[in-house]
Design a protein around this motif. Structure first.
Motif, mmCIF file in Angstrom:
data_model
loop_
_atom_site.group_PDB
_atom_site.id
_atom_site.type_symbol
_atom_site.label_atom_id
_atom_site.label_comp_id
_atom_site.label_asym_id
_atom_site.label_seq_id
_atom_site.Cartn_x
_atom_site.Cartn_y
_atom_site.Cartn_z
ATOM 1 N N VAL A 91 -26.659 -37.185 -6.205
ATOM 2 C CA VAL A 91 -25.640 -37.142 -5.502
ATOM 3 C C VAL A 91 -25.077 -35.710 -5.281
ATOM 4 O O VAL A 91 -24.643 -35.192 -4.494
ATOM 5 N N ALA A 95 -21.780 -42.201 -5.383
ATOM 6 C CA ALA A 95 -22.293 -41.963 -4.224
ATOM 7 C C ALA A 95 -21.677 -40.639 -3.587
ATOM 8 O O ALA A 95 -20.720 -40.019 -3.994
ATOM 9 N N TYR A 153 -15.119 -41.622 -4.099
ATOM 10 C CA TYR A 153 -16.458 -42.467 -4.372
ATOM 11 C C TYR A 153 -16.895 -42.694 -5.640
ATOM 12 O O TYR A 153 -16.302 -42.043 -6.735
ATOM 13 N N SER A 194 -15.875 -37.541 -6.309
ATOM 14 C CA SER A 194 -16.840 -38.637 -6.443
ATOM 15 C C SER A 194 -16.873 -38.891 -8.134
ATOM 16 O O SER A 194 -17.251 -37.679 -8.671
#
Length: 398
Positions: free
Chosen positions: A225, A350, A347, A325
């Motif tokens: 990520v 992700a 997020y 995230s």
């Protein structure tokens, strides 16, 4: 040009434009090469945005065809009510009227953002940057051909070839009606528009996005990520700039070693804060300003936090309100993080790179708003409308 175009007329123009962009691809690429050759190359992110290639042309064509296939966003009933006196009340979506888009270096905006504005029944005023002038004029020429081919006045798409002073004057005292202004670019451009515009402004603000690696993270997911967010497209507002590592991550030293190696292999400069300054090949933070900065470059700032609560506080203080995230196997902590981080998109496990109109099911976007009114995050076709009340009576008075 006061009469609203029918949905069939708008769709026909969009299809014609898609066909023309495909057919005239070589001329667009030639015009873009002139812009690229003229560009100094001092700003890596701007150069990336400026460049048009086969892939970007395909994206333009796909965007226009997809727009033509979507439902009409104008005239959609949002609310209805029968008054006790017999009046029938409706609230329906309506076009803004004239939308002005001010943007830097991105010729694809001249296609995609204009397409979204036009499909929503709005006249478009395009004010692109001087660095992309040749590309933009070539594309606007195609817009005018698409309009003429369908017996529609070219007034619907207008390119404003203004310098900074003329733009400033136009924003403050426009010589035609302007209902909405959307700036797309760096913070200097946004500040300039907000300070000078007499019309409503939707801010497509800075990114400066965060990834928080929680103590209960899957570190393989974290690496993927972070790498995707940082190196996928450095010129994108959804790119990652800051990484927060939980101090209680069980294999923290091993993870930091892997992260350093992965980022270094991808030519990313590492800025390490506080307790992490020992990361191999990193440099320390110069000042707190770097925490606020959107890098748009191959560099990432890595810091340490003691808890999810501290991560949330740090993100809410420094981020641009765009995307964040959390990497965690703990759903409860992730939910708490997502509910309390004050960003347009949050997020769990992700990449922030999905904050994009096409990726989030909107088919494209005019901009990504970091404002809270009237739409937050990607502004798609269905958001580029206001609303209007329709009341039917038979002589009722109050």
């Amino acid at each position: 040009m006061n009469t609203q175009l029918t949905i069939d007329e708008r769709n026909a123009v969009l299809i014609s434009m898609a066909n023309l962009v495909e057919k005239e691809k070589d001329n667009i690429l030639k015009a873009n090469k002139i812009d690229l050759d003229n560009y100094s190359g001092e700003d890596l992110a701007m150069e990336d945005r400026l460049k048009v290639d086969d892939s970007k042309i395909e994206g333009m064509v796909h965007s226009l065809k997809h727009l033509a296939s979507q439902e009409d966003p104008v005239g959609v009933e949002r609310f209805s009510f029968k008054h006790e006196n017999g009046m029938q009340v409706y609230n329906r979506t309506a076009s803004f009227g004239t939308v002005m888009i001010i943007y830097e270096s991105r010729p694809d905006v001249t296609v995609e953002a204009a397409g979204i504005a036009f499909k929503s029944g709005n006249k478009i005023l395009l004010k692109g940057g001087k660095e992309s002038l040749n590309s933009n004029l070539e594309i606007v020429k195609l817009w005018h051909r698409a309009l003429e081919d369908n017996n529609v006045t070219t007034d619907w798409v207008e390119y404003l070839q203004f310098d900074r002073k003329r733009t400033q004057e136009f924003l403050a005292h426009p010589d035609q009606r302007v209902d909405l202004v959307v700036p797309r670019g760096g913070e200097r451009l946004i500040k300039f528009v907000k300070e000078n515009s007499s019309a409503q402004v939707i801010v497509s603000g800075r990114g400066n996005n965060f990834v928080y690696v929680h103590e209960n993270a899957d570190t393989d997911i974290a690496l993927d990520v972070i790498l995707n967010g940082k190196t996928g497209k450095i010129s994108a507002c959804n790119a990652v700039d800051k990484v927060l590592i939980d101090a209680n991550l069980p294999n923290k030293e091993e993870f930091l070693k892997q992260l350093q190696q992965t980022l270094s292999e991808n030519n990313v400069e590492i800025i390490a804060d506080g307790s992490l300054e020992s990361i191999k090949g990193s440099r320390p933070v110069k000042s707190e300003d770097e925490w606020y900065e959107e890098f748009l470059d191959y560099k990432a700032l890595i810091g340490e936090v003691e808890s999810a609560t501290e991560a949330i506080e740090k993100i809410n203080k420094y981020s641009g309100g765009h995307s964040a995230s959390i990497i965690s196997k703990d759903d409860k902590t992730a939910q708490h993080f997502m509910e309390n981080v004050d960003n347009a998109a949050v997020y769990h496990n992700a990449s922030t790179r999905f904050t994009d109109g096409g990726q989030l099911g909107l088919g494209g976007e005019l901009a990504i708003s970091t404002d809270k009114l009237h739409q937050r995050g990607p502004i798609g076709l269905q958001h580029l409308v206001t609303n209007k009340w329709y009341i039917h009576g038979n002589g009722q008075t109050r």
